[in-house]
Design a protein around this motif. Sequence first.
Motif, PDB file in Angstrom:
ATOM      1  N   GLU A  73       0.783  -1.232   0.000  1.00 29.30           N
ATOM      2  CA  GLU A  73       0.000   0.000   0.000  1.00 29.30           C
ATOM      3  C   GLU A  73       0.813   1.278   0.000  1.00 29.30           C
ATOM      4  O   GLU A  73       0.280   2.339  -0.332  1.00 29.30           O
ATOM      5  N   SER A  74       2.094   1.197   0.352  1.00 29.38           N
ATOM      6  CA  SER A  74       2.855   2.439   0.547  1.00 29.38           C
ATOM      7  C   SER A  74       4.334   2.238   0.231  1.00 29.38           C
ATOM      8  O   SER A  74       4.819   1.110   0.123  1.00 29.38           O
TER       9      SER A  74
ATOM     10  N   TRP B   7       6.611   2.885   2.314  1.00 26.76           N
ATOM     11  CA  TRP B   7       7.136   2.246   3.534  1.00 26.76           C
ATOM     12  C   TRP B   7       7.034   0.729   3.402  1.00 26.76           C
ATOM     13  O   TRP B   7       7.965  -0.007   3.711  1.00 26.76           O
ATOM     14  N   ARG B   8       5.877   0.253   2.940  1.00 22.71           N
ATOM     15  CA  ARG B   8       5.653  -1.189   2.862  1.00 22.71           C
ATOM     16  C   ARG B   8       6.614  -1.833   1.864  1.00 22.71           C
ATOM     17  O   ARG B   8       7.129  -2.928   2.095  1.00 22.71           O
TER      18      ARG B   8
ATOM     19  N   PHE C  55       4.265   3.368  17.869  1.00 26.86           N
ATOM     20  CA  PHE C  55       3.394   4.228  17.055  1.00 26.86           C
ATOM     21  C   PHE C  55       2.762   5.357  17.873  1.00 26.86           C
ATOM     22  O   PHE C  55       2.488   6.427  17.328  1.00 26.86           O
TER      23      PHE C  55
ATOM     24  N   ASP D 238       6.680   8.466   8.484  1.00 30.43           N
ATOM     25  CA  ASP D 238       7.375   7.432   7.687  1.00 30.43           C
ATOM     26  C   ASP D 238       8.800   7.861   7.322  1.00 30.43           C
ATOM     27  O   ASP D 238       9.740   7.155   7.583  1.00 30.43           O
TER      28      ASP D 238
ATOM     29  N   ARG E 137      -1.224   6.171  16.453  1.00 30.61           N
ATOM     30  CA  ARG E 137      -0.778   7.508  16.034  1.00 30.61           C
ATOM     31  C   ARG E 137      -1.855   8.541  16.336  1.00 30.61           C
ATOM     32  O   ARG E 137      -1.552   9.661  16.734  1.00 30.61           O
TER      33      ARG E 137
ATOM     34  N   PHE F 282      -3.882   4.429   4.214  1.00 29.57           N
ATOM     35  CA  PHE F 282      -2.426   4.428   4.041  1.00 29.57           C
ATOM     36  C   PHE F 282      -1.978   4.510   2.578  1.00 29.57           C
ATOM     37  O   PHE F 282      -0.817   4.247   2.274  1.00 29.57           O
TER      38      PHE F 282
ATOM     39  N   ASP G 179       6.416  -5.102  12.815  1.00 30.08           N
ATOM     40  CA  ASP G 179       5.791  -3.831  12.462  1.00 30.08           C
ATOM     41  C   ASP G 179       4.564  -3.512  13.298  1.00 30.08           C
ATOM     42  O   ASP G 179       4.517  -2.495  13.961  1.00 30.08           O
ATOM     43  N   ARG G 180       3.533  -4.362  13.268  1.00 29.64           N
ATOM     44  CA  ARG G 180       2.267  -4.058  13.941  1.00 29.64           C
ATOM     45  C   ARG G 180       1.928  -5.102  15.009  1.00 29.64           C
ATOM     46  O   ARG G 180       2.193  -6.284  14.824  1.00 29.64           O
TER      47      ARG G 180
ATOM     48  N   HIS H 243      -1.255  10.109   8.618  1.00 31.63           N
ATOM     49  CA  HIS H 243      -0.619   9.005   9.350  1.00 31.63           C
ATOM     50  C   HIS H 243       0.517   8.355   8.571  1.00 31.63           C
ATOM     51  O   HIS H 243       1.212   7.508   9.133  1.00 31.63           O
ATOM     52  N   ASN H 244       0.650   8.651   7.278  1.00 29.28           N
ATOM     53  CA  ASN H 244       1.872   8.216   6.586  1.00 29.28           C
ATOM     54  C   ASN H 244       2.180   9.177   5.425  1.00 29.28           C
ATOM     55  O   ASN H 244       1.360  10.022   5.041  1.00 29.28           O
TER      56      ASN H 244
ATOM     57  N   PRO I  44      -1.067   1.122  13.768  1.00 26.24           N
ATOM     58  CA  PRO I  44      -0.526   2.470  13.571  1.00 26.24           C
ATOM     59  C   PRO I  44      -1.604   3.547  13.500  1.00 26.24           C
ATOM     60  O   PRO I  44      -1.383   4.673  13.963  1.00 26.24           O
TER      61      PRO I  44
HETATM   62  O1  AHR Z   1       2.560  -0.163   9.883  1.00 24.35           O
HETATM   63  C1  AHR Z   1       3.381   0.829   9.359  1.00 24.35           C
HETATM   64  C2  AHR Z   1       2.600   1.709   8.445  1.00 24.35           C
HETATM   65  O2  AHR Z   1       2.005   0.929   7.446  1.00 24.35           O
HETATM   66  C3  AHR Z   1       3.395   2.759   7.706  1.00 24.35           C
HETATM   67  O3  AHR Z   1       3.445   3.984   8.344  1.00 24.35           O
HETATM   68  C4  AHR Z   1       2.575   2.909   6.464  1.00 24.35           C
HETATM   69  O4  AHR Z   1       3.203   3.623   5.448  1.00 24.35           O
HETATM   70  C5  AHR Z   1       2.257   1.491   6.177  1.00 24.35           C
HETATM   71  O5  AHR Z   1       1.296   1.299   5.259  1.00 24.35           O
END
Ligand code: AHR
Length: 331
Positions: A54-55, A57-58, A151, A265, A188, A211, A132-133, A236-237, A184
């Motif tokens: 999705e991002s 970062w990912r 976070f 991020d 956040r 995201f 990560d989460r 948030h990102n 997150p």
């Molecule tokens: O879990 C981290 C977050 O997930 C990052 O901030 C975001 O960019 C990603 O999608």
Amino acid sequence: MKRKTFLRSTAAVASVAAVVALSACGGGDGTDAGDGGGGGGDTISIGFSQVGAESGWRAANTKSIQDTLTEENGFKLSFSDAQQKQENQIQAIRSYIAQGQDVIAFSPVVETGWDAVLQEAQAAGIPVILTDRAVDTEDDSLYESFIGSDFVLEGERAGNWVAENFDGESMKLVELQGTTGSAPAIDRKEGFAAAIDGTDIELIDSQTGDFTRAGGKQVMEGFLNSHNDIDIVFAHNDDMGLGAIEAIEAAGLTPGEDVKIVTIDAVKDGMQALADGKINYIVECNPMLGEDLAEIAKKVVAGEEVEKRIVVEDAEFDQQQAAEALPDRLY
Ligand code: AHR
């Protein structure tokens, strides 16, 4: 690689360690390349279920994991992309259990709803590592270790920057939230709200952009249509912040000036927008989790004690610091 802090050490439960050791030896015959299960000899087979793509970062996080959990480093990695759907992750974890992977690791799309599948992994004697989460569970014996950023602190740092720079100016703020129900997004939001509490900064709207850049753009367009007095965006990102920039520019406004933007991020695209003056501040979320995951997976399989929570340290950047950091930025 950022330095990390071991916040608290787990009781590396002896019985779990024993089960893990058994799994490491008996997880497979080393010839089952077809299904990705059970590494033989010293090779550790590991099934990793990623959130999605999705991002930025990912993408960096996936690269870190795939570049580290290699055969040269003693791993046989089975990787799957859940496309931001919890049901896909549960399915992937179940298939890793059926394959008899030595270790299962995953970054949970959302916080809740994991107990049943984690109990299945535990019953099969397969240790689980979260990256990560976090998951929301009352039974933290269901996973060995959780490696990732704080976070709440990230949100708080973003909020502190806003409070320090704009308290006293009656600014109106909108928030682009991450995926609903994800750690997150929840954390956040909480950290940011606490930091601006008691200031005269007013949160006038808050919605999820999931995201993604497209989500951030679409939600920001809606905000701009509904409110003509937006002073600050908290995204948030970075990706949602970059989408918001597109919407702000399309509305004839100047991002970074007419509308201030703070994000989380610090991936390259976000840092470039910060250096260009379109974003005003970024709190980092470090995606380079592969090395920590490899280290913890090896220890778990060897039956060694591991820390239950490993907090990855993050930096923060203003516009000048972003310009200085960009040439050496890895992600
Ligand atoms: O879990 C981290 C977050 O997930 C990052 O901030 C975001 O960019 C990603 O999608």
